[in-house]
Design a protein around this motif. Structure first.
Motif, PDB file in Angstrom:
ATOM      1  N   CYS A 100      32.786  43.824  47.118  1.00  0.00           N
ATOM      2  CA  CYS A 100      33.807  42.659  47.078  1.00  0.00           C
ATOM      3  C   CYS A 100      35.274  43.128  47.013  1.00  0.00           C
ATOM      4  O   CYS A 100      35.602  43.887  46.280  1.00  0.00           O
ATOM      5  CB  CYS A 100      33.622  41.653  45.865  1.00  0.00           C
ATOM      6  SG  CYS A 100      34.853  40.180  45.892  1.00  0.00           S
ATOM      7  N   CYS A 128      36.771  41.699  43.352  1.00  0.00           N
ATOM      8  CA  CYS A 128      36.320  41.918  41.953  1.00  0.00           C
ATOM      9  C   CYS A 128      35.520  43.321  42.003  1.00  0.00           C
ATOM     10  O   CYS A 128      35.338  43.627  41.067  1.00  0.00           O
ATOM     11  CB  CYS A 128      35.324  41.130  41.450  1.00  0.00           C
ATOM     12  SG  CYS A 128      33.799  40.713  42.414  1.00  0.00           S
ATOM     13  N   CYS A 160      34.471  35.362  44.169  1.00  0.00           N
ATOM     14  CA  CYS A 160      35.729  35.236  44.350  1.00  0.00           C
ATOM     15  C   CYS A 160      36.124  34.087  45.426  1.00  0.00           C
ATOM     16  O   CYS A 160      37.257  34.317  46.259  1.00  0.00           O
ATOM     17  CB  CYS A 160      36.116  36.689  44.704  1.00  0.00           C
ATOM     18  SG  CYS A 160      35.903  37.736  43.586  1.00  0.00           S
ATOM     19  N   CYS A 199      32.860  37.629  47.738  1.00  0.00           N
ATOM     20  CA  CYS A 199      31.622  37.285  47.050  1.00  0.00           C
ATOM     21  C   CYS A 199      31.774  35.777  46.512  1.00  0.00           C
ATOM     22  O   CYS A 199      32.936  35.287  46.599  1.00  0.00           O
ATOM     23  CB  CYS A 199      31.421  38.170  45.913  1.00  0.00           C
ATOM     24  SG  CYS A 199      32.302  38.023  44.816  1.00  0.00           S
TER      25      CYS A 199
HETATM   26 ZN   LIG Z   1      34.103  39.255  44.112  1.00  0.00          ZN
END
Ligand SMILES: [Zn+2]
Length: 58
Positions: free
Chosen positions: A21, A24, A49, A46
């Motif tokens: 991702c 994050c 997020c 993801c």
């Molecule tokens: Zn993420």
């Protein structure tokens, strides 16, 4: 196409819908949601997020 975030449809995709991702930094996570890049472009992120915008770090 319905339910394209579930099931065997994922396995037909390159890398099986998994990756890192960009927001994050989680690795080997499913990138099935849409977030925003630094300049507002759409990016794959993801679940955690979803809808977030990337921020410049460093
Ligand atoms: Zn993420």
């Amino acid at each position: 196409m319905s339910k394209n975030k579930r099931g065997k449809a994922l396995w037909r995709m390159p890398s099986r819908s998994r990756g890192t991702c960009p927001i994050c930094g989680s690795t080997r996570i499913k990138l099935l949601f849409t977030g925003k890049g630094i300049s507002g472009e759409k990016i794959d992120v993801c679940k955690k997020c979803h809808g977030k915008q990337a921020v410049l770090t460093g």
